[in-house]
Design a protein around this motif. Structure first.
Motif, PDB file in Angstrom:
ATOM      1  N   GLU A  54      47.916  78.745  46.359  1.00  0.00           N
ATOM      2  CA  GLU A  54      46.529  79.189  46.179  1.00  0.00           C
ATOM      3  C   GLU A  54      45.559  78.026  46.388  1.00  0.00           C
ATOM      4  O   GLU A  54      44.548  78.158  47.089  1.00  0.00           O
ATOM      5  CB  GLU A  54      46.335  79.798  44.791  1.00  0.00           C
ATOM      6  N   TRP A  55      45.865  76.883  45.772  1.00  0.00           N
ATOM      7  CA  TRP A  55      45.004  75.695  45.896  1.00  0.00           C
ATOM      8  C   TRP A  55      44.928  75.247  47.358  1.00  0.00           C
ATOM      9  O   TRP A  55      43.848  75.018  47.900  1.00  0.00           O
ATOM     10  CB  TRP A  55      45.548  74.567  45.021  1.00  0.00           C
ATOM     11  N   ALA A  61      40.906  76.719  53.950  1.00  0.00           N
ATOM     12  CA  ALA A  61      39.795  77.576  54.384  1.00  0.00           C
ATOM     13  C   ALA A  61      38.460  76.847  54.240  1.00  0.00           C
ATOM     14  O   ALA A  61      37.606  76.900  55.145  1.00  0.00           O
ATOM     15  CB  ALA A  61      39.777  78.868  53.569  1.00  0.00           C
ATOM     16  N   ARG A  62      38.273  76.141  53.142  1.00  0.00           N
ATOM     17  CA  ARG A  62      37.027  75.393  52.942  1.00  0.00           C
ATOM     18  C   ARG A  62      36.929  74.248  53.945  1.00  0.00           C
ATOM     19  O   ARG A  62      35.844  73.957  54.464  1.00  0.00           O
ATOM     20  CB  ARG A  62      36.967  74.851  51.519  1.00  0.00           C
ATOM     21  N   VAL A  65      35.490  74.936  57.378  1.00  0.00           N
ATOM     22  CA  VAL A  65      34.037  75.048  57.416  1.00  0.00           C
ATOM     23  C   VAL A  65      33.389  73.675  57.251  1.00  0.00           C
ATOM     24  O   VAL A  65      32.454  73.323  57.975  1.00  0.00           O
ATOM     25  CB  VAL A  65      33.537  76.012  56.312  1.00  0.00           C
ATOM     26  N   LEU A  66      33.896  72.881  56.306  1.00  0.00           N
ATOM     27  CA  LEU A  66      33.258  71.600  55.983  1.00  0.00           C
ATOM     28  C   LEU A  66      33.513  70.496  57.010  1.00  0.00           C
ATOM     29  O   LEU A  66      32.643  69.656  57.228  1.00  0.00           O
ATOM     30  CB  LEU A  66      33.731  71.106  54.613  1.00  0.00           C
ATOM     31  N   THR A  67      34.675  70.486  57.636  1.00  0.00           N
ATOM     32  CA  THR A  67      35.016  69.381  58.540  1.00  0.00           C
ATOM     33  C   THR A  67      34.026  69.215  59.685  1.00  0.00           C
ATOM     34  O   THR A  67      33.531  68.101  59.902  1.00  0.00           O
ATOM     35  CB  THR A  67      36.459  69.522  59.056  1.00  0.00           C
ATOM     36  N   PRO A  68      33.692  70.255  60.446  1.00  0.00           N
ATOM     37  CA  PRO A  68      32.721  70.048  61.531  1.00  0.00           C
ATOM     38  C   PRO A  68      31.362  69.582  61.014  1.00  0.00           C
ATOM     39  O   PRO A  68      30.710  68.733  61.641  1.00  0.00           O
ATOM     40  CB  PRO A  68      32.604  71.421  62.197  1.00  0.00           C
ATOM     41  N   LEU A 100      27.336  73.838  50.604  1.00  0.00           N
ATOM     42  CA  LEU A 100      28.672  74.414  50.464  1.00  0.00           C
ATOM     43  C   LEU A 100      29.497  73.687  49.408  1.00  0.00           C
ATOM     44  O   LEU A 100      30.205  74.321  48.620  1.00  0.00           O
ATOM     45  CB  LEU A 100      29.410  74.398  51.801  1.00  0.00           C
ATOM     46  N   ILE A 101      29.396  72.361  49.382  1.00  0.00           N
ATOM     47  CA  ILE A 101      30.155  71.609  48.389  1.00  0.00           C
ATOM     48  C   ILE A 101      29.718  72.009  46.989  1.00  0.00           C
ATOM     49  O   ILE A 101      30.551  72.215  46.095  1.00  0.00           O
ATOM     50  CB  ILE A 101      30.021  70.091  48.621  1.00  0.00           C
TER      51      ILE A 101
END
Length: 131
Positions: A54-55, A61-62, A65-68, A100-101
Motif C-alpha cells: 500500500e505504501w 503513483a505520487r 506526478v511529482l517527478t516531472p 501537491l506535497i
C-alpha cells in the motif's frame, strides 16, 4: 540413508545474510498503520506485506506526478532561469509541486500514516541507501 542436500539450500533462510534472521530486534513502528510490530528480519520496515505494498503503490503513483514537476522546478531554479516560457513553466511547476506535497501530507496525516521525514529517518537507521 539421509536425504540429499539440495543445491542452493541454506540454513539461514531464503536470500538472507547471516544475522538477518537472528531475531530479538526492538519493536518498530509500521509507517502505514503506526502500530508496533516485532520485525522478523533486521531490515523490516513494515508490519506486513500488504502495508508495504500500500505504501509503495501510493508512493509510486505520487512520484509519477511529482517527478516531472520537481525536475522542471529544479532546472529552472523555480522559474528564475531560462527563456520566458521556461521561467513560467518553472514557476507553475514549483507551485503545483508545493500544493501537491501539502495535499499528500494532509492525506497521510488524516489517514494516520507516518510522515515522510520520519519514514526517511526510519529507512536510514535501518541501512537503506536511496542511491
Amino acid at each position: 540413508m539421509t536425504a540429499p542436500v539440495l543445491h542452493g539450500g541454506s540454513q539461514m533462510g531464503h536470500n538472507r545474510l547471516p544475522g538477518q534472521n537472528a531475531g530479538g530486534w526492538p519493536i518498530r513502528e509500521c509507517p502505514e498503520c503506526r502500530k508496533g510490530f516485532e520485525p522478523k528480519v533486521a531490515n523490516q520496515l513494515f508490519c506486513c506485506p500488504a502495508h508495504k505494498n500500500e505504501w509503495n503503490n501510493r508512493a509510486t503513483a505520487r512520484g509519477r506526478v511529482l517527478t516531472p514537476l520537481a525536475i522542471v522546478a529544479r532546472i529552472t531554479r523555480n522559474g528564475t532561469r531560462g527563456t520566458p516560457e521556461r521561467r513560467d513553466a518553472g514557476k507553475k511547476a514549483s507551485s503545483y509541486q508545493a500544493t501537491l506535497i501539502q495535499r499528500y501530507r494532509d492525506e497521510d496525516r488524516e489517514a494516520g500514516r507516518m510522515e515522510w521525514a520520519d519514514y526517511m529517518i526510519h529507512r536510514i537507521d535501518l541501512g537503506y541507501d536511496p542511491l
